[in-house]
Scaffold this motif. Structure first.
Motif, PDB file in Angstrom:
ATOM      1  N   TYR A   1     -23.716  11.954   6.058  1.00 39.46           N
ATOM      2  CA  TYR A   1     -24.652  12.804   6.699  1.00 39.46           C
ATOM      3  C   TYR A   1     -24.087  14.522   6.514  1.00 39.46           C
ATOM      4  CZ  TYR A   1     -21.597  12.147  11.058  1.00 39.46           C
ATOM      5  OH  TYR A   1     -20.610  11.977  11.973  1.00 39.46           O
ATOM      6  N   LYS A   2     -24.802  15.416   6.518  1.00 35.03           N
ATOM      7  CA  LYS A   2     -24.457  16.839   6.741  1.00 35.03           C
ATOM      8  C   LYS A   2     -25.339  17.601   7.188  1.00 35.03           C
ATOM      9  CE  LYS A   2     -26.441  17.212   2.109  1.00 35.03           C
ATOM     10  NZ  LYS A   2     -27.772  16.893   2.425  1.00 35.03           N
ATOM     11  N   PRO A   3     -25.318  18.615   7.916  1.00 33.99           N
ATOM     12  CA  PRO A   3     -26.224  19.607   8.204  1.00 33.99           C
ATOM     13  C   PRO A   3     -26.817  20.534   6.957  1.00 33.99           C
ATOM     14  CG  PRO A   3     -24.191  20.732   8.927  1.00 33.99           C
ATOM     15  CD  PRO A   3     -23.892  19.326   8.208  1.00 33.99           C
ATOM     16  N   ASP A   4     -28.197  20.683   6.679  1.00 32.23           N
ATOM     17  CA  ASP A   4     -28.910  21.151   5.648  1.00 32.23           C
ATOM     18  C   ASP A   4     -29.977  21.850   6.024  1.00 32.23           C
ATOM     19  OD1 ASP A   4     -30.297  21.227   3.221  1.00 32.23           O
ATOM     20  OD2 ASP A   4     -29.187  19.890   2.419  1.00 32.23           O
ATOM     21  N   PHE A   5     -30.023  23.358   5.581  1.00 29.22           N
ATOM     22  CA  PHE A   5     -30.801  24.282   6.063  1.00 29.22           C
ATOM     23  C   PHE A   5     -32.188  23.959   5.184  1.00 29.22           C
ATOM     24  CE2 PHE A   5     -27.307  26.222   8.026  1.00 29.22           C
ATOM     25  CZ  PHE A   5     -27.811  26.479   9.140  1.00 29.22           C
ATOM     26  N   MET A   6     -32.040  23.569   4.055  1.00 28.87           N
ATOM     27  CA  MET A   6     -33.282  22.844   3.137  1.00 28.87           C
ATOM     28  C   MET A   6     -34.202  21.983   3.580  1.00 28.87           C
ATOM     29  SD  MET A   6     -33.735  25.180   0.870  1.00 28.87           S
ATOM     30  CE  MET A   6     -32.472  26.747   0.141  1.00 28.87           C
ATOM     31  N   PHE A   7     -33.223  20.930   4.244  1.00 29.77           N
ATOM     32  CA  PHE A   7     -34.074  19.717   4.843  1.00 29.77           C
ATOM     33  C   PHE A   7     -34.311  19.815   6.322  1.00 29.77           C
ATOM     34  CE2 PHE A   7     -31.878  17.266   1.258  1.00 29.77           C
ATOM     35  CZ  PHE A   7     -33.043  16.418   0.929  1.00 29.77           C
ATOM     36  N   ASN A   8     -33.722  21.060   6.771  1.00 25.05           N
ATOM     37  CA  ASN A   8     -33.845  21.374   7.954  1.00 25.05           C
ATOM     38  C   ASN A   8     -33.524  20.537   9.198  1.00 25.05           C
ATOM     39  OD1 ASN A   8     -34.481  23.554   9.910  1.00 25.05           O
ATOM     40  ND2 ASN A   8     -36.666  23.114   9.958  1.00 25.05           N
ATOM     41  N   GLY A   9     -32.152  20.146   9.183  1.00 26.84           N
ATOM     42  CA  GLY A   9     -31.731  19.169  10.100  1.00 26.84           C
ATOM     43  C   GLY A   9     -30.324  18.644   9.529  1.00 26.84           C
TER      44      GLY A   9
ATOM     45  N   LEU B   1     -32.577  13.984  10.712  1.00 23.94           N
ATOM     46  CA  LEU B   1     -32.849  14.381  12.226  1.00 23.94           C
ATOM     47  C   LEU B   1     -33.162  15.539  12.408  1.00 23.94           C
ATOM     48  CD1 LEU B   1     -32.181  12.483  14.736  1.00 23.94           C
ATOM     49  CD2 LEU B   1     -30.063  13.805  14.815  1.00 23.94           C
ATOM     50  N   GLY B   2     -34.196  15.794  13.039  1.00 21.78           N
ATOM     51  CA  GLY B   2     -34.813  17.202  13.251  1.00 21.78           C
ATOM     52  C   GLY B   2     -34.082  17.957  14.225  1.00 21.78           C
TER      53      GLY B   2
END
Ligand SMILES: Cc1cc2nc3c(=O)[nH]c(=O)nc-3n(C[C@H](O)[C@H](O)[C@H](O)COP(=O)(O)OP(=O)(O)OC[C@H]3O[C@@H](n4cnc5c(N)ncnc54)[C@H](O)[C@@H]3O)c2cc1C
Length: 442
Positions: free
Chosen positions: A298-306, A254-255
């Motif tokens: 789910y998890k927040p992830d800076f590499m996937f950027n979302g 999710l962006g």
């Protein structure tokens, strides 16, 4: 550079298992005065992290219903913790949030985590679970939840970055990693492998390690191992059971800004995994999506950027599954709109902040194939006298420690942790217990 004509150890695959084995074998050889990284060659038909390890969501957890899996994961988590920076490891913790049908099973996981000293908290009862979750996320609202297992260790790591970190460690020990070399066959001498055939020539070797991820079926065939086997389950023999099946993992992003998923006290949250039997309705148009047991993570992830995560995989039928092109490059095995609607609705089911956010779902190819064994658990074993096969049944990004245990076994030190994962368990009926989770890897 030309491919060497011989090497003491040849490792097929530069994913987590090939690279971890290469690095740890180099360390073990040096420590024992028996050689070092220069004795090891890793070949990959594409390159470092070209397979499942390079697209994995990257979740690292202990939560498994099977005692043998928990022992294995506890060891691997300790390996991640040795160098969080190089492995791009984020020890944010992990939460298994479950419905009543899984309550007893998860309670036993918690009891056994206590017994092995793996730190976790267990919350029981719908009301206490809601309070606990709202203490972390004020907008928590998932239904049908009666237990929460909060693992204080584990979390996630960034897929390609961690593999490059592992590769750097192996290279620093003198290991040679050759991309663009495809293994095409094996040649025997007295039943043992003496040479590995590749599309760039033949390499003489004393020992082979296979970490081929979703490509295991083709290597298995090259090794003349059986396409179907007998499995004894609960005292009954099942004949002609297909050795390798495929499932397609469904994941997406999710962006939103990854900070969107922060906790009440402003920290990055644990990885969230929810299973529930409460009905799931579409957050897009209100229609019923499912009344069956379902789950998401789910998890927040800076590499996937979302906010990145997934739902349960689906089985891919047929004998001729096209593994290549792999991952996001596959025309067939990437998620579509059905997944996006389900997963975004599931996010909104769990936390109000995700309500109406479906339009922000990133329309980029994601997901990919995994190869699974008959009981969905790994096979770690030696075949043809000198070929160690690491076939993790798609559990394995988190299993960075397996390579260390395998390296020791290659040098003659049997591992109690790896013992329950021998191929002979199918014929002996020594299968792992099965949980009530809707996921094949819990
Ligand atoms: C979408 C997705 C998400 C996942 N998420 C998680 C997760 O969150 N946590 C987790 O623990 N696990 C996860 N997994 C599972 C995990 O990624 C795999 O179990 C693990 O990465 C497998 O590692 P490997 O080293 O065996 O294989 P791979 O990483 O696939 O590496 C195998 C390598 O072998 C090479 N190769 C294959 N055949 C040949 C040949 N003939 N010659 C030379 N080279 C060859 C390939 O090019 C490839 O680079 C996920 C899997 C997928 C698909």
């Amino acid at each position: 550079m030309a491919l060497p004509s011989q090497t003491k150890y040849l490792i097929v695959g530069a994913g987590v298992h090939g690279l971890s084995t290469a690095y740890h074998l180099a360390l073990e050889l040096r420590a024992r005065g028996k050689g070092g990284g220069a004795d090891i060659l890793v070949v990959d038909k594409t390159g470092i992290a070209a397979g499942a390890s390079g697209i994995a969501c990257g979740v690292i957890r202990n939560n498994y219903f099977q005692p043998a899996m928990r022992a294995l994961m506890a060891h691997s988590v300790a390996v991640w913790e040795r160098d969080p920076e190089a492995y791009s490891y984020h020890p944010v913790g992990y939460m298994q949030i479950s419905p009543e049908v899984m309550h007893e099973g998860v309670a036993s996981i918690h009891a056994q985590q206590k017994a092995i000293g793996y730190p976790s908290e267990f919350i029981e009862g719908a009301s206490d679970c809601r309070s606990y979750m709202q203490g972390i996320f004020h907008d928590w609202r998932a239904q049908g939840i009666t237990s929460v297992l909060h693992e204080k260790k584990g979390g996630y790591a960034n897929n390609k970055v961690s593999m490059r970190g592992l590769a750097r460690k192996a290279l620093a020990e003198g290991v040679r990693i050759e991309p663009g070399i495809r293994v095409t066959g094996f040649r025997d001498s007295g039943g043992a492998i003496a040479m590995v055939e590749t599309d760039r020539g033949v390499v003489r070797t004393e020992y082979v390690v296979v970490g081929a991820g979703p490509w295991i079926k083709s290597i298995w065939t090259m090794l003349d191992l059986p396409p179907a086997i007998t499995v004894i389950a609960h005292g009954t023999a099942h004949h002609h059971v297909t050795m390798w099946r495929y499932m397609c993992l469904q994941e997406g992003t999710l962006g939103v800004d990854p900070s969107y998923q922060k906790t009440n006290d402003g920290r990055m949250p644990p990885v969230i995994h929810v299973d529930t039997d409460a009905p799931l309705y579409s957050d897009v148009d209100g229609s019923l999506i499912t009344r069956e047991l379902w789950g998401l993570y789910y998890k927040p992830d800076f590499m996937f950027n979302g906010v990145q995560g997934g739902s349960a995989p689906y089985a891919v039928e047929g004998d001729d599954v096209q593994v290549d092109p792999y991952g996001p490059a596959s025309p067939e095995f990437v998620v579509g709109d059905e997944f996006a609607r389900m997963w975004c609705s599931a996010l909104a089911f769990c936390q109000k902040r995700f309500e109406g956010k479906y339009p922000l779902y990133k329309r980029e190819p994601s997901g990919g194939l995994g190869a699974f064994t008959p009981d969905n658990f790994p096979v770690f074993d030696v075949f043809r006298q000198n070929c160690y096969v690491i076939a993790d049944s798609n559990h394995g990004y988190k299993m960075i420690g397996v390579g260390e245990l395998v390296a020791k076994e290659i040098l003659g030190e049997r591992s109690v942790i790896l013992e329950p994962f021998r191929f002979s368990r199918y014929a002996e009926g020594k299968l792992h217990p099965v949980s009530n989770s809707p996921f094949p890897w819990s």
